[in-house]
Design an enzyme around this catalytic site. Structure first.
Site, PDB file in Angstrom:
ATOM      1  N   THR A  35       0.833  -1.207   0.000  1.00  0.00           N
ATOM      2  CA  THR A  35       0.000   0.000   0.000  1.00  0.00           C
ATOM      3  C   THR A  35       0.864   1.251   0.000  1.00  0.00           C
ATOM      4  OG1 THR A  35      -0.078  -0.304   2.385  1.00  0.00           O
ATOM      5  CG2 THR A  35      -2.035  -0.964   1.158  1.00  0.00           C
ATOM      6  N   ASP A  36       2.154   1.107   0.382  1.00  0.00           N
ATOM      7  CA  ASP A  36       2.957   2.332   0.563  1.00  0.00           C
ATOM      8  C   ASP A  36       3.164   3.086  -0.745  1.00  0.00           C
ATOM      9  OD1 ASP A  36       4.840   0.420  -0.357  1.00  0.00           O
ATOM     10  OD2 ASP A  36       6.394   0.976   1.099  1.00  0.00           O
ATOM     11  N   GLY A 140      12.884 -10.395   4.133  1.00  0.00           N
ATOM     12  CA  GLY A 140      11.735  -9.502   4.177  1.00  0.00           C
ATOM     13  C   GLY A 140      11.675  -8.678   5.447  1.00  0.00           C
ATOM     14  N   LEU A 141      12.822  -8.507   6.123  1.00  0.00           N
ATOM     15  CA  LEU A 141      12.851  -7.716   7.360  1.00  0.00           C
ATOM     16  C   LEU A 141      13.647  -6.424   7.156  1.00  0.00           C
ATOM     17  CD1 LEU A 141      13.310 -10.610   9.965  1.00  0.00           C
ATOM     18  CD2 LEU A 141      11.192  -9.488   9.268  1.00  0.00           C
ATOM     19  N   SER A 142      13.836  -6.047   5.889  1.00  0.00           N
ATOM     20  CA  SER A 142      14.423  -4.752   5.539  1.00  0.00           C
ATOM     21  C   SER A 142      15.873  -4.574   5.956  1.00  0.00           C
ATOM     22  CB  SER A 142      13.578  -3.598   6.104  1.00  0.00           C
ATOM     23  OG  SER A 142      12.320  -3.658   5.560  1.00  0.00           O
ATOM     24  N   GLU A 176      17.693   3.522  -3.142  1.00  0.00           N
ATOM     25  CA  GLU A 176      17.320   2.157  -3.523  1.00  0.00           C
ATOM     26  C   GLU A 176      16.615   2.133  -4.885  1.00  0.00           C
ATOM     27  OE1 GLU A 176      16.334  -0.320  -0.343  1.00  0.00           O
ATOM     28  OE2 GLU A 176      15.629  -1.946  -1.624  1.00  0.00           O
ATOM     29  N   ASP A 188       9.848   1.005   4.610  1.00  0.00           N
ATOM     30  CA  ASP A 188      10.956   0.412   5.360  1.00  0.00           C
ATOM     31  C   ASP A 188      11.923   1.485   5.858  1.00  0.00           C
ATOM     32  OD1 ASP A 188       9.605  -1.678   4.295  1.00  0.00           O
ATOM     33  OD2 ASP A 188      11.229  -2.407   3.020  1.00  0.00           O
TER      34      ASP A 188
HETATM   35  C1  GLA Z   1       9.037  -4.098   0.526  1.00  0.00           C
HETATM   36  C2  GLA Z   1       9.219  -2.646   0.109  1.00  0.00           C
HETATM   37  C3  GLA Z   1       8.206  -1.737   0.807  1.00  0.00           C
HETATM   38  C4  GLA Z   1       6.780  -2.257   0.673  1.00  0.00           C
HETATM   39  C5  GLA Z   1       6.720  -3.748   1.005  1.00  0.00           C
HETATM   40  C6  GLA Z   1       5.371  -4.340   0.713  1.00  0.00           C
HETATM   41  O1  GLA Z   1       9.357  -4.248   1.872  1.00  0.00           O
HETATM   42  O2  GLA Z   1      10.518  -2.207   0.435  1.00  0.00           O
HETATM   43  O3  GLA Z   1       8.311  -0.423   0.294  1.00  0.00           O
HETATM   44  O4  GLA Z   1       6.265  -1.978  -0.596  1.00  0.00           O
HETATM   45  O5  GLA Z   1       7.690  -4.502   0.295  1.00  0.00           O
HETATM   46  O6  GLA Z   1       4.421  -3.827   1.583  1.00  0.00           O
END
Ligand code: GLA
Length: 402
Positions: A35-36, A140-142, A176, A188
């Protein structure tokens, strides 16, 4: 991972000068996926896994960076390296066309230096960095956002350059998007800058206003790593973004005030969804309904209504799996297992999708039993041993004084 004092000692041993220390966390997203970049709402929390950077200024215009995790050192003259690497990473570069371009860990700090220079920050004399982190990579934890934000804090600190937190987040996202080539949204980087201990952060990704939602004390955040690697630099994330743009353009042709899916409703889809390809319609439905779920989830947290919060996570996961089609069999197994465990209020995939981790809200009395049952169940079903972490919501990026 090394403690800040150990990192400072490593930095001194490499460069013979003391370094200033900075830390930036990874994140878990409780609800609000994809959604971001639609100007919508998200509700992540910073976690207690982070990147630590020691920095000292140079005078020779080089970026010298030691990665403790990769046991590797890079040494580049910033000028012309940043131009060269930037050109190489553009969509139509020869290296991209012939498929020889790969992403290197140093692209993240280099991308941030590139973006800081574009913003007028004086970086030309160069820096020495020592970098270490414990955010699991590709989970998936940035991990990328935590490296970017830690680099930005370090360079801004070392140059005594003041920048508001939301600008730092935007700049790291720019690094990025434009330098690394992953078309990610703002979530993130933003939560890595603005996270707060024991709070989730509800971000309005259009205005970048945010509110802190206290995490009720009787619940724990448990993260289960499926060990299936995901990458936002890979194709699927960018494909989803393209599908969303296609659907948004169709709605906008009827209602020009729809700038992004944030402005659209399920009624719009009922009226004009038939003009979309079926997959595009499903992607848009996920995003539009997800925004409503995030707003409801904030209210549920405020009322300490964990059952309601869990239901919303459950609906979000169904939408992510069926409409967004961004789950995977291993994640579905983790979710099914979690939903059977006593004390688990809700479970869903967190982050970009196609692997990575699930986030689980578990009663404070149950994380140990939950972890044990999840590990055993997942191993029996898949033959894979999951890493499972219980994390507090932690503070955003900051300087560390020893
Ligand atoms: C990744 C991206 C975020 C977001 C998510 C999905 O983490 O870096 O910007 O779009 O996926 O919600």
């Amino acid at each position: 991972m090394q403690t800040p004092a150990e990192l400072a000692a490593l930095h001194f041993a490499s460069y013979n000068v003391p370094g200033q220390l900075y830390s930036a966390p990874g994140r878990v997203n409780l609800i609000g996926e994809h959604t971001d970049y639609c100007d919508g709402f998200v509700m992540p929390a910073a976690i207690d896994f982070s990147t630590l950077i020691a920095i000292s200024p140079r005078t020779d215009g080089h970026l010298v960076a030691n990665s403790v995790n990769f046991n590797q050192r890079v040494d580049y003259p910033l000028d012309p390296y940043l131009e060269h690497r930037f050109a190489e990473r553009q969509p139509n570069s020869p290296a991209r066309r012939d498929g020889t371009l790969t992403t290197h860990w140093s692209d993240y700090p280099a991308g941030v230096l590139w973006a800081l220079r574009e913003a007028g920050v004086p970086i030309e004399n160069g820096f020495s960095l020592t970098i270490v982190g414990d955010v699991p990579l590709g989970a998936g934890l940035s991990s990328s956002a935590s490296v970017e934000v830690a680099t930005a804090f370090a360079v801004l600190g070392a140059t005594s350059y003041d920048m508001p937190l939301n600008k730092i987040a935007i700049l790291c996202r720019r690094a990025e998007n434009a330098f690394v080539g992953a078309n990610v949204g703002i979530m993130d980087q933003f939560v890595s800058c603005c996270g707060a201990q024991d709070h989730a952060v509800m971000i309005d990704c259009r205005s970048l206003e945010y509110t802190l939602a206290p995490i009720p004390p009787d619940v724990r955040i448990v993260i289960c790593n499926s060990m299936v690697k995901h990458s936002v630099a890979g194709g699927e994330y960018n494909t989803r973004r393209a599908e969303i743009e296609e659907g948004t353009a169709i709605l906008r042709a009827h209602r020009p005030e729809i700038k992004a899916l944030r402005d659209a409703t399920v009624q719009d889809l009922a009226l004009w969804g038939h003009e979309m390809k079926p997959n595009v319609l499903r992607r848009c439905r996920h995003v539009i309904t997800e925004d409503d779920r995030v707003l409801a989830a904030v209210e549920a947290f405020r009322a300490s209504d964990l059952t309601r919060f869990g239901e919303l996570m459950h609906q979000a996961q169904a939408s992510f799996r069926d409409d967004f089609e961004a789950s995977c069999p291993e994640i579905d197994i983790l979710i099914d297992l979690a939903n059977k465990q006593p004390g688990c209020f809700g479970a869903r995939l967190t982050g970009g999708g196609f692997g990575g981790c699930t986030v689980n809200l578990v009663a404070a009395t149950h994380p140990a039993a939950f972890t044990q049952a999840m590990r055993a169940g997942y191993l029996a079903a898949t033959g894979i041993t999951a890493d499972i972490y219980t994390s507090r919501a932690s503070a955003g990026a900051h300087a560390i004084t020893l």
